[in-house]
Design an enzyme around this catalytic site. Structure first.
Site, PDB file in Angstrom:
ATOM      1  N   SER A   1      -9.920 -11.759  13.701  1.00 16.60           N
ATOM      2  CA  SER A   1     -10.405 -13.112  13.426  1.00 16.60           C
ATOM      3  C   SER A   1      -9.260 -13.791  12.705  1.00 16.60           C
ATOM      4  O   SER A   1      -8.372 -13.102  12.176  1.00 16.60           O
ATOM      5  CB  SER A   1     -11.621 -13.056  12.493  1.00 16.60           C
ATOM      6  OG  SER A   1     -11.855 -14.311  11.893  1.00 16.60           O
TER       7      SER A   1
ATOM      8  N   TYR B   1     -16.498  -9.572   4.698  1.00 16.52           N
ATOM      9  CA  TYR B   1     -15.977  -9.871   6.050  1.00 16.52           C
ATOM     10  C   TYR B   1     -14.453 -10.021   5.999  1.00 16.52           C
ATOM     11  O   TYR B   1     -13.727  -9.420   6.793  1.00 16.52           O
ATOM     12  CB  TYR B   1     -16.635 -11.152   6.581  1.00 16.52           C
ATOM     13  CG  TYR B   1     -16.298 -11.475   8.020  1.00 16.52           C
ATOM     14  CD1 TYR B   1     -16.847 -10.751   9.073  1.00 16.52           C
ATOM     15  CD2 TYR B   1     -15.438 -12.527   8.346  1.00 16.52           C
ATOM     16  CE1 TYR B   1     -16.556 -11.058  10.412  1.00 16.52           C
ATOM     17  CE2 TYR B   1     -15.138 -12.839   9.669  1.00 16.52           C
ATOM     18  CZ  TYR B   1     -15.696 -12.103  10.697  1.00 16.52           C
ATOM     19  OH  TYR B   1     -15.395 -12.405  12.017  1.00 16.52           O
TER      20      TYR B   1
HETATM   21  N1  LIG Z   1     -17.724 -15.960  16.749  1.00 15.89           N
HETATM   22  C1  LIG Z   1     -16.630 -16.245  16.059  1.00 15.89           C
HETATM   23  O1  LIG Z   1     -16.409 -17.387  15.630  1.00 15.89           O
HETATM   24  C2  LIG Z   1     -15.599 -15.169  15.835  1.00 15.89           C
HETATM   25  C3  LIG Z   1     -14.305 -15.574  15.418  1.00 15.89           C
HETATM   26  C4  LIG Z   1     -13.358 -14.580  15.194  1.00 15.89           C
HETATM   27  C5  LIG Z   1     -13.648 -13.260  15.373  1.00 15.89           C
HETATM   28  N2  LIG Z   1     -14.921 -12.883  15.753  1.00 15.89           N
HETATM   29  C6  LIG Z   1     -15.170 -11.454  15.934  1.00 15.89           C
HETATM   30  O2  LIG Z   1     -15.625 -11.251  17.249  1.00 15.89           O
HETATM   31  C7  LIG Z   1     -16.368 -10.029  17.299  1.00 15.89           C
HETATM   32  C8  LIG Z   1     -17.635 -10.265  18.131  1.00 15.89           C
HETATM   33  O3  LIG Z   1     -18.432 -11.197  17.426  1.00 15.89           O
HETATM   34  P1  LIG Z   1     -19.353 -12.304  18.128  1.00 15.89           P
HETATM   35  O4  LIG Z   1     -18.996 -13.587  17.506  1.00 15.89           O
HETATM   36  O5  LIG Z   1     -19.325 -12.137  19.586  1.00 15.89           O
HETATM   37  O6  LIG Z   1     -20.758 -11.868  17.481  1.00 15.89           O
HETATM   38  P2  LIG Z   1     -22.152 -11.393  18.100  1.00 15.89           P
HETATM   39  O7  LIG Z   1     -22.567 -12.299  19.193  1.00 15.89           O
HETATM   40  O8  LIG Z   1     -23.038 -11.237  16.921  1.00 15.89           O
HETATM   41  O9  LIG Z   1     -21.834  -9.948  18.755  1.00 15.89           O
HETATM   42  C9  LIG Z   1     -21.600  -8.826  17.947  1.00 15.89           C
HETATM   43  C10 LIG Z   1     -21.636  -7.581  18.824  1.00 15.89           C
HETATM   44  O10 LIG Z   1     -21.329  -6.439  17.989  1.00 15.89           O
HETATM   45  C11 LIG Z   1     -22.323  -5.440  18.218  1.00 15.89           C
HETATM   46  N3  LIG Z   1     -22.499  -4.613  17.005  1.00 15.89           N
HETATM   47  C12 LIG Z   1     -22.788  -5.038  15.760  1.00 15.89           C
HETATM   48  N4  LIG Z   1     -22.945  -3.992  14.926  1.00 15.89           N
HETATM   49  C13 LIG Z   1     -22.747  -2.872  15.679  1.00 15.89           C
HETATM   50  C14 LIG Z   1     -22.801  -1.491  15.405  1.00 15.89           C
HETATM   51  N5  LIG Z   1     -23.087  -1.006  14.181  1.00 15.89           N
HETATM   52  N6  LIG Z   1     -22.569  -0.622  16.416  1.00 15.89           N
HETATM   53  C15 LIG Z   1     -22.295  -1.080  17.672  1.00 15.89           C
HETATM   54  N7  LIG Z   1     -22.242  -2.376  17.994  1.00 15.89           N
HETATM   55  C16 LIG Z   1     -22.470  -3.276  17.003  1.00 15.89           C
HETATM   56  C17 LIG Z   1     -23.586  -6.241  18.571  1.00 15.89           C
HETATM   57  O11 LIG Z   1     -24.534  -5.477  19.300  1.00 15.89           O
HETATM   58  P3  LIG Z   1     -25.857  -4.826  18.624  1.00 15.89           P
HETATM   59  O12 LIG Z   1     -26.487  -5.899  17.804  1.00 15.89           O
HETATM   60  O13 LIG Z   1     -26.665  -4.342  19.758  1.00 15.89           O
HETATM   61  O14 LIG Z   1     -25.334  -3.694  17.803  1.00 15.89           O
HETATM   62  C18 LIG Z   1     -23.008  -7.336  19.450  1.00 15.89           C
HETATM   63  O15 LIG Z   1     -22.824  -6.864  20.763  1.00 15.89           O
HETATM   64  C19 LIG Z   1     -16.618  -9.626  15.843  1.00 15.89           C
HETATM   65  O16 LIG Z   1     -15.734  -8.589  15.485  1.00 15.89           O
HETATM   66  C20 LIG Z   1     -16.298 -10.890  15.077  1.00 15.89           C
HETATM   67  O17 LIG Z   1     -15.871 -10.607  13.766  1.00 15.89           O
HETATM   68  C21 LIG Z   1     -15.892 -13.819  16.000  1.00 15.89           C
END
Ligand SMILES: NC(=O)c1ccc[n+]([C@@H]2O[C@H](COP(=O)([O-])OP(=O)(O)OC[C@H]3O[C@@H](n4cnc5c(N)ncnc54)[C@H](OP(=O)(O)O)[C@@H]3O)[C@@H](O)[C@H]2O)c1
Length: 247
Positions: free
Chosen positions: A150, A163
């Site tokens: 991120s 985070y």
């Molecule tokens: N959205 C943003 O603005 C943004 C920006 C920069 C970076 N990111 C990064 O992008 C990545 C994905 O985030 P997202 O925004 O797509 O969020 P999201 O829609 O909440 O997706 C998160 C994913 O992680 C899985 N997950 C969470 N805890 C887990 C665990 N203990 N074991 C296995 N799987 C797990 C969830 O599945 P389950 O709930 O089924 O476990 C889900 O598939 C993260 O690392 C986040 O920090 C996001």
């Protein structure tokens, strides 16, 4: 006579094998969709088995092989179980996308409960370590690891200490891994997206202006083009921001 040009291209990732963590929604799902369009075979994981089954049904095709296997990446036994299944179905891994992650409620350090701190560090930092350590024996020269960090890996936002710490730590892990794997010809990409419209925002800023955010598909397109570079070239840091900048 010149032969008619075909609009169809052969995917460079055809028959590659990719593991995507956090593939059930958001950025992970978008990356899985983009890799399936490149005819990559997929291993999809997340902790929720029902959501994973739904994604597996969506992406199922005669052209690629999909293994959808739930895993809680905070738990070393669950990671072992996932990799037993991977080794049964596939003999190697060409692409690893460490994407799964969680955020937490906006709380300053003095109010942040220890269990919440631990959960975020275990998921975002230790989970990435556990999956990577298990994947490395299956990865050969020419493979690629993408760690979804991120912009929080090198900036700070108040109220998000766990985070921020997890992502700063994961950047350290990513940078060290890159140097360890450079002689082996394995590329390591630090993916640093800014605000992307996914459910993660509900945790710490539900009213965030979604319209200013990037779509998960935009991040996925950038990731796939980085992976598609020839093996002797790499994007070490892939920072993508909404044109408006920080929200
Ligand atoms: N959205 C943003 O603005 C943004 C920006 C920069 C970076 N990111 C990064 O992008 C990545 C994905 O985030 P997202 O925004 O797509 O969020 P999201 O829609 O909440 O997706 C998160 C994913 O992680 C899985 N997950 C969470 N805890 C887990 C665990 N203990 N074991 C296995 N799987 C797990 C969830 O599945 P389950 O709930 O089924 O476990 C889900 O598939 C993260 O690392 C986040 O920090 C996001």
């Amino acid at each position: 006579m010149p032969r008619p040009t075909s609009t169809r291209r052969t995917s460079q990732l055809l028959n590659h094998i990719a593991l995507v963590t956090g593939a059930s929604r958001g950025i992970g799902l978008a990356i899985a969709r983009a890799l399936s369009a490149e005819r990559c075979n997929l291993i999809l994981t997340a902790s929720n088995a029902t959501a994973l089954r739904k994604v597996s049904r969506e992406l199922a095709s005669a052209k690629i092989k999909i293994l959808a296997h739930p895993c809680d990446l905070r738990d070393p036994h669950s990671v072992d179980d996932l990799f037993r299944a991977i080794r049964r179905e596939f003999k190697r891994l060409d692409i690893l996308v460490n994407n799964a992650g969680i955020a937490h409620a906006n709380l300053t350090v003095d109010k942040l409960p220890l269990p919440l701190w631990q959960d975020v560090i275990d998921t975002n930092l230790t989970g990435t370590f556990l999956i990577t350590q298990a994947a490395l024996p299956l990865m050969k020269r020419g493979s690629t690891i993408v760690n979804n960090l991120s912009i929080a890996a090198h900036r700070v936002f108040t109220g998000s200490a766990a985070y921020i710490a997890s992502k700063h730590g994961a950047l350290g892990l990513t940078n060290t891994l890159r140097e360890e794997l450079r002689p082996k010809g394995i590329r390591v990409i630090a993916l640093m997206p800014g605000a992307t419209d996914t459910k993660i925002w509900n945790t710490f800023w539900p009213q965030a202006p979604r319209k200013k955010m990037m779509s998960p598909a935009t991040i996925a397109a950038a990731v796939v083009s980085a992976i598609r570079l020839p093996p002797n070239a790499t994007v070490e840091t892939l920072e993508i921001l909404p044109t408006v900048g920080l929200l």
